[in-house]
Design an enzyme around this catalytic site. Structure first.
Site, short mmCIF file in Angstrom:
data_model
loop_
_atom_site.label_atom_id
_atom_site.label_comp_id
_atom_site.label_asym_id
_atom_site.label_seq_id
_atom_site.Cartn_x
_atom_site.Cartn_y
_atom_site.Cartn_z
N HIS A 54 123.39 40.09 83.65
CA HIS A 54 123.45 38.71 84.11
C HIS A 54 124.57 38.58 85.15
O HIS A 54 125.52 39.37 85.16
CB HIS A 54 123.74 37.77 82.95
CG HIS A 54 122.60 37.64 81.99
ND1 HIS A 54 122.55 36.64 81.05
CD2 HIS A 54 121.47 38.37 81.81
CE1 HIS A 54 121.45 36.76 80.34
NE2 HIS A 54 120.78 37.82 80.78
N GLU A 56 127.05 36.59 85.39
CA GLU A 56 128.39 36.44 84.80
C GLU A 56 128.95 37.79 84.36
O GLU A 56 130.13 38.08 84.57
CB GLU A 56 128.36 35.51 83.59
CG GLU A 56 127.87 34.11 83.89
CD GLU A 56 126.39 33.92 83.61
OE1 GLU A 56 126.02 32.84 83.14
OE2 GLU A 56 125.59 34.85 83.86
N CYS A 84 124.43 31.75 79.15
CA CYS A 84 123.75 31.94 77.86
C CYS A 84 124.81 32.28 76.80
O CYS A 84 125.99 32.46 77.12
CB CYS A 84 122.71 33.06 77.97
SG CYS A 84 123.44 34.71 78.16
N CYS A 87 126.76 35.59 77.55
CA CYS A 87 127.75 35.47 78.62
C CYS A 87 128.93 34.60 78.20
O CYS A 87 130.08 34.89 78.53
CB CYS A 87 127.09 34.95 79.89
SG CYS A 87 125.93 36.13 80.61
#
Length: 147
Positions: A54, A56, A84, A87
């Site tokens: 992701h 992040e 999410c 993260c």
């Protein structure tokens, strides 16, 4: 030059556009320390065949490598979509000082579970350039459905 939340969110949005152009879910993130970008990333789960890739996570790793530290206590993460749970937990462990995100994630955002996922000292700012961040995601998924 005035370094505002909007200024930095525009940079995160540029990262999201890179994801969009690579047919990845268009989420972008940057990590700022002392008004300097020390990490950036965009979703690369398809390219890397890695569900943890992701925006992040990539930005956190880059910033940690830059600082030579696992902790980002003097840093701000700007991300175009609410993190999410995975993260958000990573941000907790990294001890990020501040989290700024654009669009809410009403399907998979960490706040659906609990706002206590983040480190208790993390300052939170929500909704910066929310429409621009959300529009890119809406367009991406519209294209997928009609594709």
């Amino acid at each position: 030059m005035l370094f505002t939340d909007e200024y930095y969110m525009k940079m995160a949005l540029k990262e999201a556009v890179y994801a969009y152009e690579e047919d990845e879910v268009p989420v972008g993130a940057i990590v700022i320390c002392n008004n300097r970008i020390i990490g950036k990333g965009y979703n690369q789960t398809e390219r890397l065949k890695d569900v943890t890739a992701h925006a992040e996570m990539i930005a956190i790793t880059a910033a940690s490598n830059y600082l030579g530290s696992k902790f980002l206590e003097e840093c701000t993460l700007y991300v175009t979509l609410e993190p999410c749970l995975m993260c958000a937990a990573a941000l907790k462990w990294a001890r990020i000082s501040r989290l700024v995100y654009g669009a809410r994630d009403l399907k998979a955002g960490y706040s659906l579970t609990s706002n206590k996922v983040l480190h208790p000292k993390t300052e939170l700012t929500i909704g910066i350039m929310e429409n621009e961040c959300g529009s890119l995601l809406t367009e991406f998924f519209r294209e997928k459905r009609n594709g």
